[in-house]
Motif scaffolding. Structure first.
Motif, PDB file in Angstrom:
ATOM      1  N   ARG A 243       0.884  -0.815  -0.171  1.00  0.00           N
ATOM      2  CA  ARG A 243      -0.282  -0.071  -0.048  1.00  0.00           C
ATOM      3  C   ARG A 243       1.063   1.054  -0.233  1.00  0.00           C
ATOM      4  O   ARG A 243       0.790   1.984  -0.319  1.00  0.00           O
ATOM      5  CB  ARG A 243      -1.503  -0.101   0.959  1.00  0.00           C
ATOM      6  N   ILE A 244       1.534   1.388   1.242  1.00  0.00           N
ATOM      7  CA  ILE A 244       2.953   2.486   0.887  1.00  0.00           C
ATOM      8  C   ILE A 244       3.091   2.869  -0.267  1.00  0.00           C
ATOM      9  O   ILE A 244       3.902   3.539  -0.850  1.00  0.00           O
ATOM     10  CB  ILE A 244       4.134   2.259   1.758  1.00  0.00           C
ATOM     11  N   ARG A 245       4.051   0.944  -1.087  1.00  0.00           N
ATOM     12  CA  ARG A 245       4.404   1.915  -2.467  1.00  0.00           C
ATOM     13  C   ARG A 245       3.158   2.264  -3.322  1.00  0.00           C
ATOM     14  O   ARG A 245       4.246   2.785  -4.451  1.00  0.00           O
ATOM     15  CB  ARG A 245       5.245   0.322  -3.267  1.00  0.00           C
ATOM     16  N   SER A 246       2.474   1.295  -3.076  1.00  0.00           N
ATOM     17  CA  SER A 246       1.267   2.003  -4.448  1.00  0.00           C
ATOM     18  C   SER A 246       1.281   3.974  -4.154  1.00  0.00           C
ATOM     19  O   SER A 246       0.550   4.353  -5.196  1.00  0.00           O
ATOM     20  CB  SER A 246       0.478   1.595  -3.836  1.00  0.00           C
ATOM     21  N   LEU A 247       1.473   4.183  -2.531  1.00  0.00           N
ATOM     22  CA  LEU A 247       0.903   5.790  -2.755  1.00  0.00           C
ATOM     23  C   LEU A 247       2.233   6.523  -3.109  1.00  0.00           C
ATOM     24  O   LEU A 247       1.796   7.236  -3.660  1.00  0.00           O
ATOM     25  CB  LEU A 247       0.892   6.248  -0.744  1.00  0.00           C
ATOM     26  N   GLN A 248       2.904   5.906  -2.890  1.00  0.00           N
ATOM     27  CA  GLN A 248       4.612   6.590  -3.316  1.00  0.00           C
ATOM     28  C   GLN A 248       4.661   6.418  -5.016  1.00  0.00           C
ATOM     29  O   GLN A 248       4.637   7.889  -5.105  1.00  0.00           O
ATOM     30  CB  GLN A 248       5.809   5.703  -2.790  1.00  0.00           C
ATOM     31  N   ARG A 249       4.101   5.414  -5.111  1.00  0.00           N
ATOM     32  CA  ARG A 249       3.931   5.606  -6.895  1.00  0.00           C
ATOM     33  C   ARG A 249       2.978   6.717  -7.491  1.00  0.00           C
ATOM     34  O   ARG A 249       2.594   7.391  -8.263  1.00  0.00           O
ATOM     35  CB  ARG A 249       3.706   4.225  -7.692  1.00  0.00           C
ATOM     36  N   GLU A 250       1.680   6.201  -6.582  1.00  0.00           N
ATOM     37  CA  GLU A 250       0.760   7.139  -6.930  1.00  0.00           C
ATOM     38  C   GLU A 250       1.350   8.710  -7.141  1.00  0.00           C
ATOM     39  O   GLU A 250       0.732   9.946  -7.534  1.00  0.00           O
ATOM     40  CB  GLU A 250      -0.358   6.801  -6.555  1.00  0.00           C
ATOM     41  N   ALA A 251       1.744   9.597  -5.564  1.00  0.00           N
ATOM     42  CA  ALA A 251       2.318  10.408  -5.419  1.00  0.00           C
ATOM     43  C   ALA A 251       3.499  11.131  -6.527  1.00  0.00           C
ATOM     44  O   ALA A 251       3.631  11.980  -7.258  1.00  0.00           O
ATOM     45  CB  ALA A 251       3.249  10.717  -4.342  1.00  0.00           C
ATOM     46  N   ALA A 252       4.514   9.822  -6.888  1.00  0.00           N
ATOM     47  CA  ALA A 252       5.129  10.369  -7.714  1.00  0.00           C
ATOM     48  C   ALA A 252       4.213  10.256  -9.559  1.00  0.00           C
ATOM     49  O   ALA A 252       4.998  11.382 -10.703  1.00  0.00           O
ATOM     50  CB  ALA A 252       5.938   9.015  -8.485  1.00  0.00           C
ATOM     51  N   ARG A 253       3.544   9.906  -9.519  1.00  0.00           N
ATOM     52  CA  ARG A 253       2.810   9.549 -10.925  1.00  0.00           C
ATOM     53  C   ARG A 253       2.114  11.253 -11.111  1.00  0.00           C
ATOM     54  O   ARG A 253       2.110  12.264 -12.364  1.00  0.00           O
ATOM     55  CB  ARG A 253       1.964   8.664 -10.549  1.00  0.00           C
ATOM     56  N   LYS A 254       1.536  11.818  -9.547  1.00  0.00           N
ATOM     57  CA  LYS A 254       0.899  13.469  -9.567  1.00  0.00           C
ATOM     58  C   LYS A 254       2.054  14.101 -10.428  1.00  0.00           C
ATOM     59  O   LYS A 254       1.603  15.073 -11.218  1.00  0.00           O
ATOM     60  CB  LYS A 254       0.383  13.567  -8.422  1.00  0.00           C
ATOM     61  N   ARG A 255       3.479  13.905  -9.798  1.00  0.00           N
ATOM     62  CA  ARG A 255       4.582  14.853  -9.612  1.00  0.00           C
ATOM     63  C   ARG A 255       4.551  15.010 -11.310  1.00  0.00           C
ATOM     64  O   ARG A 255       5.250  16.095 -12.024  1.00  0.00           O
ATOM     65  CB  ARG A 255       5.316  14.761  -8.542  1.00  0.00           C
ATOM     66  N   MET A 256       4.781  13.786 -11.765  1.00  0.00           N
ATOM     67  CA  MET A 256       5.267  13.875 -13.046  1.00  0.00           C
ATOM     68  C   MET A 256       4.330  14.410 -13.857  1.00  0.00           C
ATOM     69  O   MET A 256       4.685  15.195 -15.187  1.00  0.00           O
ATOM     70  CB  MET A 256       5.345  11.671 -13.064  1.00  0.00           C
ATOM     71  N   MET A 257       2.475  14.759 -13.556  1.00  0.00           N
ATOM     72  CA  MET A 257       2.405  14.620 -14.426  1.00  0.00           C
ATOM     73  C   MET A 257       1.844  16.333 -14.529  1.00  0.00           C
ATOM     74  O   MET A 257       1.330  17.014 -15.944  1.00  0.00           O
ATOM     75  CB  MET A 257       0.453  14.657 -14.057  1.00  0.00           C
ATOM     76  N   ALA A 258       2.256  17.148 -13.580  1.00  0.00           N
ATOM     77  CA  ALA A 258       2.853  18.621 -13.098  1.00  0.00           C
ATOM     78  C   ALA A 258       3.780  19.075 -13.723  1.00  0.00           C
ATOM     79  O   ALA A 258       3.444  20.128 -14.380  1.00  0.00           O
ATOM     80  CB  ALA A 258       2.725  18.657 -11.531  1.00  0.00           C
ATOM     81  N   GLU A 259       4.778  18.218 -14.543  1.00  0.00           N
ATOM     82  CA  GLU A 259       5.686  18.674 -15.217  1.00  0.00           C
ATOM     83  C   GLU A 259       4.912  19.171 -16.228  1.00  0.00           C
ATOM     84  O   GLU A 259       5.877  19.928 -18.036  1.00  0.00           O
ATOM     85  CB  GLU A 259       6.930  17.663 -15.190  1.00  0.00           C
ATOM     86  N   VAL A 260       3.939  17.809 -17.648  1.00  0.00           N
ATOM     87  CA  VAL A 260       3.530  17.477 -18.444  1.00  0.00           C
ATOM     88  C   VAL A 260       3.112  19.537 -19.272  1.00  0.00           C
ATOM     89  O   VAL A 260       4.116  19.915 -20.183  1.00  0.00           O
ATOM     90  CB  VAL A 260       2.063  16.868 -18.785  1.00  0.00           C
ATOM     91  N   PRO A 261       2.597  20.273 -18.730  1.00  0.00           N
ATOM     92  CA  PRO A 261       2.512  21.534 -19.001  1.00  0.00           C
ATOM     93  C   PRO A 261       3.950  22.273 -19.108  1.00  0.00           C
ATOM     94  O   PRO A 261       3.933  23.159 -20.103  1.00  0.00           O
ATOM     95  CB  PRO A 261       1.261  22.256 -18.176  1.00  0.00           C
ATOM     96  N   LYS A 262       4.744  22.564 -19.051  1.00  0.00           N
ATOM     97  CA  LYS A 262       5.912  22.992 -18.967  1.00  0.00           C
ATOM     98  C   LYS A 262       6.593  21.795 -20.140  1.00  0.00           C
ATOM     99  O   LYS A 262       7.381  22.540 -20.250  1.00  0.00           O
ATOM    100  CB  LYS A 262       6.646  22.595 -17.277  1.00  0.00           C
ATOM    101  N   ALA A 263       6.459  21.627 -20.824  1.00  0.00           N
ATOM    102  CA  ALA A 263       7.346  20.382 -21.830  1.00  0.00           C
ATOM    103  C   ALA A 263       6.901  21.514 -23.113  1.00  0.00           C
ATOM    104  O   ALA A 263       6.399  21.716 -23.037  1.00  0.00           O
ATOM    105  CB  ALA A 263       6.962  19.119 -22.183  1.00  0.00           C
ATOM    106  N   ASP A 264       7.823  21.491 -24.369  1.00  0.00           N
ATOM    107  CA  ASP A 264       7.788  21.672 -24.694  1.00  0.00           C
ATOM    108  C   ASP A 264       7.425  21.246 -26.323  1.00  0.00           C
ATOM    109  O   ASP A 264       7.023  21.284 -27.158  1.00  0.00           O
ATOM    110  CB  ASP A 264       9.592  22.124 -25.557  1.00  0.00           C
ATOM    111  N   VAL A 265       7.690  19.748 -26.343  1.00  0.00           N
ATOM    112  CA  VAL A 265       6.748  18.313 -27.037  1.00  0.00           C
ATOM    113  C   VAL A 265       6.517  17.165 -26.479  1.00  0.00           C
ATOM    114  O   VAL A 265       7.148  16.868 -25.493  1.00  0.00           O
ATOM    115  CB  VAL A 265       7.407  18.800 -28.148  1.00  0.00           C
ATOM    116  N   VAL A 266       5.798  16.682 -26.635  1.00  0.00           N
ATOM    117  CA  VAL A 266       5.358  14.859 -26.554  1.00  0.00           C
ATOM    118  C   VAL A 266       5.416  13.936 -27.332  1.00  0.00           C
ATOM    119  O   VAL A 266       4.774  14.178 -28.607  1.00  0.00           O
ATOM    120  CB  VAL A 266       4.051  14.940 -25.906  1.00  0.00           C
ATOM    121  N   VAL A 267       6.173  13.221 -27.458  1.00  0.00           N
ATOM    122  CA  VAL A 267       6.720  12.465 -28.255  1.00  0.00           C
ATOM    123  C   VAL A 267       5.303  10.910 -28.494  1.00  0.00           C
ATOM    124  O   VAL A 267       6.012  10.382 -27.025  1.00  0.00           O
ATOM    125  CB  VAL A 267       8.067  11.785 -28.645  1.00  0.00           C
TER     126      VAL A 267
END
Length: 380
Positions: A243-267
């Motif tokens: 459960r802890i690993r799942s929450l950690q992955r979810e938090a990391a995924r949210k942080r990663m998604m927050a960086e998408v609007p700052k990207a220059d391109v999506v391949v």
């Protein structure tokens, strides 16, 4: 049979169990070692300080017997004399008492080091159970204690008889000596007698110390079930950890998604893979991967990019190579610089077209991606 074997304490005590026992005051103790240390220190103290101590006690006794006539009629003077005599006697014996106290304090530390706990003083009413006491009397510990008592009686008693026999002439000769010489001679005989009796206990101590250490570790042995339970407690419950690993992955995924609007391109691949790149000229040595994923995560990256008008380019070999060989937050591999440079050139042309219009830039095709970096191009 398997369940019975699990209940047997066949496993050595773990480090954690030993530490917990130590915190509770459960450590190996050798009463023989303590007795040996106290007796030997007393003998050495009498040998080294006995003449001076006995001399001071004799002087104190002589002064106490010389009582002036006025003191016999004044209780206050008698109490002052008594207090003075008490302090003189204590000061005469203090070095010897300090030496034996130090020996009694240091001897247990030879086995267990420094340990101070009050848990051993807490009442334990299970010790008052007569059945437990009888079982302890007829256990291995009780038999060993009986053997030690018999050995001490024989050895120490034999040495004591030898000491008395050896010094009988000297003891009778004290009558003919002066008080000063007799005091010194008596101190020497007492000291050597103490030392001889103490050294007679050395074989018992040499056997008792290893036995007490072995007995202590034997009592703390664990069953296989206890070992497994301790491992679970120390490492954590597997479900809780998952459960802890799942929450950690979810938090990391949210942080990663927050960086998408700052990207220059999506391949993209176009649907299976998605990798978001960002590059700031002068601030970065090479473009960095700010987000990547497959399947549902890739779809979410594309959705966010669409919402924020981030260009999405279909370049399957490049998308697969970036996803396989570029970690999140790292710069892209050197061998992909040329392919990504063409892609970024297209992005800059696209931005210029959006600002100033003109001819729509052509989407790059057949980007130079080495075949060995594309997972689907490498033969199985």
């Amino acid at each position: 049979m398997a369940e019975d074997s699990d209940l047997e304490r066949t496993e050595p005590a773990s480090t954690r169990r030993l530490e917990q026992a130590r915190e509770d005051g459960q450590v190996a103790r050798s009463q023989e070692l303590n007795t040996f240390a106290v007796l030997l220190s007393a003998g050495l103290g009498i040998w080294l300080m006995g003449h001076d101590t006995l001399g001071r006690l004799a002087a104190m006794t002589g002064a106490g017997l010389a009582m002036p006539r006025a003191m016999a009629f004044d209780p206050h003077l008698m109490m002052e004399r008594l207090a003075d005599q008490g302090w003189q006697g204590l000061s005469a014996l203090l070095p010897l008492l300090a030496l034996t106290f130090a020996a009694a304090l240091v001897a247990p530390m030879l086995l267990n080091g420094w340990l101070f706990t009050l848990k051993g003083l807490q009442p334990d009413f299970t010790r008052m159970n007569p059945l437990t006491g009888l079982a302890r009397m007829f256990s291995m510990h009780g038999l060993v204690a009986l053997g030690k008592a018999v050995a001490k009686t024989v050895i120490v008693g034999g040495v004591s008889v030898w000491v008395i026999w050896h010094y009988q002439d000297g003891a009778l000769g004290l009558i003919s000596e002066s008080p000063e010489a007799g005091i010194g001679h008596l101190g020497s005989m007492v000291a050597l007698g103490f030392i001889a009796i103490s050294l007679a206990m050395a074989p018992i101590v040499i056997l008792d110390v290893p036995f007490q250490l072995w007995e202590h570790h034997r009592k703390l042995r664990m069953s296989k079930d206890e070992v497994r339970k301790e491992v679970r407690e120390s490492e954590g419950d597997p479900q809780v950890k998952a459960r802890i690993r799942s929450l950690q992955r979810e938090a990391a995924r949210k942080r990663m998604m927050a960086e998408v609007p700052k990207a220059d391109v999506v391949v993209v691949n176009p649907t299976r893979f998605a990798v978001a790149l960002r590059y700031h000229d002068g601030a970065m040595g090479a473009p960095r991967v700010v987000a990547k994923g497959t399947q549902l995560i890739a779809a979410r990256i594309r959705e966010i990019a669409t919402e924020h008008q981030i260009p999405i380019v279909e370049a399957p070999p490049l998308a697969r190579a970036l996803h396989q060989h570029a970690e999140l937050g790292d710069e892209i591999p050197e061998v992909l610089y040329a392919a990504v440079a063409e892609l970024l050139a297209y992005i800059y042309q696209l931005r210029r077209h959006r600002q100033f219009g003109g001819k729509f830039p052509e989407v790059p095709r057949d980007l130079p991606v080495p075949a060995n970096l594309d997972p689907e191009s490498v033969p199985a």
